[in-house]
Design an enzyme around this catalytic site. Structure first.
Site, PDB file in Angstrom:
ATOM      1  N   LEU A   1      18.833  -5.888   5.579  1.00 51.11           N
ATOM      2  CA  LEU A   1      19.807  -5.638   4.508  1.00 51.11           C
ATOM      3  C   LEU A   1      21.217  -5.927   5.017  1.00 51.11           C
ATOM      4  O   LEU A   1      21.534  -5.657   6.182  1.00 51.11           O
ATOM      5  CB  LEU A   1      19.712  -4.181   4.047  1.00 51.11           C
ATOM      6  CG  LEU A   1      18.376  -3.776   3.433  1.00 51.11           C
ATOM      7  CD1 LEU A   1      18.333  -2.265   3.239  1.00 51.11           C
ATOM      8  CD2 LEU A   1      18.157  -4.486   2.104  1.00 51.11           C
TER       9      LEU A   1
ATOM     10  N   HIS B   1       8.432   3.335   8.809  1.00 54.93           N
ATOM     11  CA  HIS B   1       8.224   2.441   9.952  1.00 54.93           C
ATOM     12  C   HIS B   1       7.016   2.922  10.754  1.00 54.93           C
ATOM     13  O   HIS B   1       6.909   4.125  11.035  1.00 54.93           O
ATOM     14  CB  HIS B   1       9.482   2.420  10.831  1.00 54.93           C
ATOM     15  CG  HIS B   1       9.352   1.481  11.983  1.00 54.93           C
ATOM     16  ND1 HIS B   1       9.464   0.112  11.833  1.00 54.93           N
ATOM     17  CD2 HIS B   1       9.069   1.692  13.289  1.00 54.93           C
ATOM     18  CE1 HIS B   1       9.276  -0.466  13.010  1.00 54.93           C
ATOM     19  NE2 HIS B   1       9.032   0.467  13.905  1.00 54.93           N
TER      20      HIS B   1
ATOM     21  N   SER C   1       0.824  -1.223   0.000  1.00 58.33           N
ATOM     22  CA  SER C   1       0.000   0.000   0.000  1.00 58.33           C
ATOM     23  C   SER C   1       0.854   1.267   0.000  1.00 58.33           C
ATOM     24  O   SER C   1       0.467   2.277  -0.598  1.00 58.33           O
ATOM     25  CB  SER C   1      -0.983  -0.003   1.182  1.00 58.33           C
ATOM     26  OG  SER C   1      -0.331   0.274   2.391  1.00 58.33           O
TER      27      SER C   1
ATOM     28  N   ASP D   1      15.893  -0.210  11.798  1.00 59.65           N
ATOM     29  CA  ASP D   1      15.026   0.943  12.071  1.00 59.65           C
ATOM     30  C   ASP D   1      15.754   2.048  12.842  1.00 59.65           C
ATOM     31  O   ASP D   1      15.205   2.626  13.784  1.00 59.65           O
ATOM     32  CB  ASP D   1      13.778   0.486  12.854  1.00 59.65           C
ATOM     33  CG  ASP D   1      12.967  -0.543  12.084  1.00 59.65           C
ATOM     34  OD1 ASP D   1      12.907  -0.436  10.850  1.00 59.65           O
ATOM     35  OD2 ASP D   1      12.392  -1.444  12.714  1.00 59.65           O
TER      36      ASP D   1
ATOM     37  N   ARG E   1      22.264 -13.864   2.745  1.00 56.90           N
ATOM     38  CA  ARG E   1      21.951 -12.433   2.734  1.00 56.90           C
ATOM     39  C   ARG E   1      22.806 -11.633   1.744  1.00 56.90           C
ATOM     40  O   ARG E   1      22.296 -10.871   0.933  1.00 56.90           O
ATOM     41  CB  ARG E   1      22.092 -11.869   4.148  1.00 56.90           C
ATOM     42  CG  ARG E   1      21.474 -10.500   4.325  1.00 56.90           C
ATOM     43  CD  ARG E   1      21.513 -10.015   5.761  1.00 56.90           C
ATOM     44  NE  ARG E   1      20.917 -10.945   6.712  1.00 56.90           N
ATOM     45  CZ  ARG E   1      19.621 -11.215   6.815  1.00 56.90           C
ATOM     46  NH1 ARG E   1      18.769 -10.636   6.014  1.00 56.90           N
ATOM     47  NH2 ARG E   1      19.166 -12.063   7.711  1.00 56.90           N
TER      48      ARG E   1
HETATM   49  C1  GRF Z   1       3.850  -0.639   6.795  1.00 57.25           C
HETATM   50  O1  GRF Z   1       3.190  -0.611   8.029  1.00 57.25           O
HETATM   51  C2  GRF Z   1       5.224  -0.064   6.917  1.00 57.25           C
HETATM   52  O2  GRF Z   1       5.306   0.959   7.855  1.00 57.25           O
HETATM   53  C3  GRF Z   1       6.043  -1.241   7.370  1.00 57.25           C
HETATM   54  O3  GRF Z   1       5.499  -2.333   6.683  1.00 57.25           O
HETATM   55  C4  GRF Z   1       4.148  -2.065   6.355  1.00 57.25           C
HETATM   56  C5  GRF Z   1       4.031  -2.216   4.864  1.00 57.25           C
HETATM   57  O4  GRF Z   1       2.711  -2.065   4.413  1.00 57.25           O
HETATM   58  N1  GRF Z   1       7.446  -1.025   7.113  1.00 57.25           N
HETATM   59  P1  GRF Z   1       2.442  -1.937   2.862  1.00 57.25           P
HETATM   60  O5  GRF Z   1       3.014  -3.208   2.219  1.00 57.25           O
HETATM   61  O6  GRF Z   1       3.117  -0.707   2.361  1.00 57.25           O
HETATM   62  O7  GRF Z   1       0.951  -1.895   2.722  1.00 57.25           O
END
Ligand code: GRF
Length: 203
Positions: free
Chosen positions: A92, A108, A13, A144, A64
């Protein structure tokens, strides 16, 4: 035109919101390639439907460093200026991060440095915070933890469940991620220690 390389693993999304913002002219950039380490990621199908270059590259059983090298080869082949992590559920390698210094961004779903890692919205909800939110940040070699570009606060309501809170945070993610990418691509910022400081006009 700056070229984005999107890495995702799932729903997509955030990627879709970025693509939509490019389409309507809110973000001046182009998506050069979308890569998923999970071939069945719905985000990959969205990319195909949008007519974007979509690459499925299964990470199953691949080391990795090896896997990241394959990803980097595709990103470089597509002359990507900025690597955009959009729900990319894979750590990564240090080599990958060093290859693209201050050229990898992530979104995040918490107000970092609180609640890094998986299920951040649930972590925050269960902890009982009154203000949750999301963070767009540069990616460094730790989880993060890179310099923060933008954050947005989302109040926790009495009637919230972890799910309803997550949904409101997601709306903010979609806003600030595009804005953060726009700021980064503008080049009008400096890194002072950990602080991403926007340049101001002097004239
Ligand atoms: C989101 O909550 C983003 O913050 C986290 O993973 C989720 C990804 O959602 N890193 P989408 O695939 O972008 O819908």
């Amino acid at each position: 035109m700056k070229r984005l390389g999107v890495l995702l693993s799932g729903r997509g999304s955030n990627f879709e919101a970025i693509a939509q913002n490019i389409r309507v002219g809110v973000l001046e950039a182009e998506i050069a390639v979308v890569i998923s380490n999970r071939p069945d990621a719905p985000g990959l199908e969205i990319a195909r439907q949008l007519g974007l270059k979509a690459v499925a590259l299964s990470s199953k059983g691949v080391g990795r460093e090896d896997f990241d090298q394959q990803v980097a080869a595709i990103l470089d082949e597509h002359k990507v200026d900025l690597v955009v992590l959009a729900g990319y559920m894979r750590l990564l390698s240090g080599a990958f991060v060093r290859r693209y210094p201050l050229r990898i961004v992530n979104i995040h779903p918490s107000l970092l440095p609180a609640f890094p890692g998986l299920d951040a919205q649930h972590q925050a909800f269960d902890y009982g915070v009154k203000v949750a939110g999301c963070t767009a940040h540069f990616v460094d070699e730790h989880l993060d933890s890179g310099p923060i570009i933008l954050q947005s606060a989302v109040p926790v309501l009495e009637a919230d469940t972890a799910e309803s809170l997550s949904a409101r945070i997601l709306v903010e993610e979609h806003h600030i991620y595009t804005e953060a990418i726009r700021l980064v691509l503008s080049g009008r910022w400096n890194l002072e220690g950990r602080r991403v400081v926007m340049q101001t006009d002097v004239n």
